[in-house]
Design a protein around this motif. Structure first.
Motif, PDB file in Angstrom:
ATOM      1  N   ARG A  31       0.843  -1.207   0.000  1.00  0.00           N
ATOM      2  CA  ARG A  31       0.000   0.000   0.000  1.00  0.00           C
ATOM      3  C   ARG A  31       0.874   1.251   0.000  1.00  0.00           C
ATOM      4  O   ARG A  31       0.597   2.223  -0.703  1.00  0.00           O
ATOM      5  CB  ARG A  31      -0.942  -0.020   1.210  1.00  0.00           C
ATOM      6  N   GLU A  69       3.904   1.546  -1.240  1.00  0.00           N
ATOM      7  CA  GLU A  69       4.530   1.706  -2.558  1.00  0.00           C
ATOM      8  C   GLU A  69       3.592   2.364  -3.565  1.00  0.00           C
ATOM      9  O   GLU A  69       4.014   3.214  -4.346  1.00  0.00           O
ATOM     10  CB  GLU A  69       4.979   0.353  -3.117  1.00  0.00           C
ATOM     11  N   VAL A  70       2.318   1.966  -3.551  1.00  0.00           N
ATOM     12  CA  VAL A  70       1.357   2.582  -4.472  1.00  0.00           C
ATOM     13  C   VAL A  70       1.205   4.064  -4.141  1.00  0.00           C
ATOM     14  O   VAL A  70       1.255   4.922  -5.034  1.00  0.00           O
ATOM     15  CB  VAL A  70      -0.005   1.852  -4.443  1.00  0.00           C
ATOM     16  N   LEU A 118      -3.577   2.796 -13.978  1.00  0.00           N
ATOM     17  CA  LEU A 118      -3.363   1.546 -13.246  1.00  0.00           C
ATOM     18  C   LEU A 118      -2.272   0.723 -13.922  1.00  0.00           C
ATOM     19  O   LEU A 118      -1.412   0.154 -13.254  1.00  0.00           O
ATOM     20  CB  LEU A 118      -4.680   0.756 -13.168  1.00  0.00           C
ATOM     21  N   VAL A 129       1.153   1.830 -12.879  1.00  0.00           N
ATOM     22  CA  VAL A 129       1.468   1.403 -11.513  1.00  0.00           C
ATOM     23  C   VAL A 129       1.916  -0.061 -11.530  1.00  0.00           C
ATOM     24  O   VAL A 129       2.925  -0.421 -10.913  1.00  0.00           O
ATOM     25  CB  VAL A 129       0.266   1.618 -10.569  1.00  0.00           C
ATOM     26  N   LEU A 143       5.806  -0.942 -10.481  1.00  0.00           N
ATOM     27  CA  LEU A 143       6.015  -1.700  -9.247  1.00  0.00           C
ATOM     28  C   LEU A 143       6.319  -3.170  -9.515  1.00  0.00           C
ATOM     29  O   LEU A 143       6.637  -3.913  -8.592  1.00  0.00           O
ATOM     30  CB  LEU A 143       4.803  -1.557  -8.311  1.00  0.00           C
ATOM     31  N   ILE A 162      -2.256  -5.265  -7.673  1.00  0.00           N
ATOM     32  CA  ILE A 162      -2.398  -3.807  -7.625  1.00  0.00           C
ATOM     33  C   ILE A 162      -3.872  -3.425  -7.534  1.00  0.00           C
ATOM     34  O   ILE A 162      -4.235  -2.509  -6.784  1.00  0.00           O
ATOM     35  CB  ILE A 162      -1.732  -3.139  -8.848  1.00  0.00           C
ATOM     36  N   THR A 207      -4.940  -4.003  -3.976  1.00  0.00           N
ATOM     37  CA  THR A 207      -4.334  -2.976  -3.123  1.00  0.00           C
ATOM     38  C   THR A 207      -5.040  -1.637  -3.330  1.00  0.00           C
ATOM     39  O   THR A 207      -5.364  -0.930  -2.366  1.00  0.00           O
ATOM     40  CB  THR A 207      -2.831  -2.854  -3.426  1.00  0.00           C
ATOM     41  N   ALA A 208      -5.299  -1.293  -4.589  1.00  0.00           N
ATOM     42  CA  ALA A 208      -5.978  -0.030  -4.901  1.00  0.00           C
ATOM     43  C   ALA A 208      -7.380   0.003  -4.304  1.00  0.00           C
ATOM     44  O   ALA A 208      -7.806   1.039  -3.786  1.00  0.00           O
ATOM     45  CB  ALA A 208      -6.037   0.178  -6.413  1.00  0.00           C
TER      46      ALA A 208
END
Length: 178
Positions: free
Chosen positions: A61, A63-64, A78, A81, A85, A92, A95-96
């Motif tokens: 989380r 890192e995003v 997206l 990202v 990463l 992702i 996490t998003a």
């Protein structure tokens, strides 16, 4: 896990000895490399997790949020990202969703591609990632447990390994040495 008292014997050195004793000398060095790197990752992740816990953030989380905060407008597709990463799109996306639920980012439709999504940092997300970064810098990154020469050598060795695995095509232009 970090033990309060050091073990009397390095378990990885003992594992290498056992590997050789069991006739696997040709693989002993590689086994030691892999298990050493994995153990180092456990130690570093434990420090990161401890530091991020007060912010209710996992490293994923964080890192995003940090990646979005580094972007000019606090917004990235997206797909960008995922690529930057180097994590699977499903991870992702999950996490998003949690970051959206917590009000730290918003997910918006891409203005030029109806199939794509944009992730945008909220003011709350920006403030949180800045506080978390200050803590990580002070408690983990400023002293990773190696002197600067060893740190630079380790980064260079791992970069060669990553390049050989196809992580990136060419590290040039490289940032200034650490």
């Amino acid at each position: 896990m970090v033990f309060s008292r050091p073990l009397p014997v390095d378990p990885l050195a003992e594992a290498k000895r056992q590997w050789i004793a069991h006739g696997w000398a040709d693989a002993a060095e590689g086994m030691t490399v892999v298990t050493s790197v994995m153990r180092a990752q456990q130690l570093l992740l434990a420090r990161v997790d401890t530091t991020l816990k007060p912010f209710a953030l996992s490293f994923a989380r964080y890192e995003v949020l940090r990646l979005l905060a580094f972007s000019r407008a606090g917004t990235l597709p997206l797909s960008s990202v995922v690529a930057r990463l180097q994590v699977h799109a499903t991870t992702i996306t999950s996490t998003a969703e949690r970051l959206v639920r917590d009000g730290l980012i918003v997910r918006e439709p891409h203005p030029h591609d109806r199939r794509a999504a944009l992730l945008s940092l909220t003011d709350e997300g920006r403030a949180l990632v800045e506080r978390a970064t200050i803590a990580l810098n002070a408690e983990v990154f400023a002293d990773p447990g190696l002197d600067s020469a060893d740190a630079a050598e380790l980064v260079a060795i791992v970069a060669r390994m990553r390049k050989a695995a196809g992580d990136f095509a060419d590290p040039r232009p490289q940032p200034e040495p650490l």
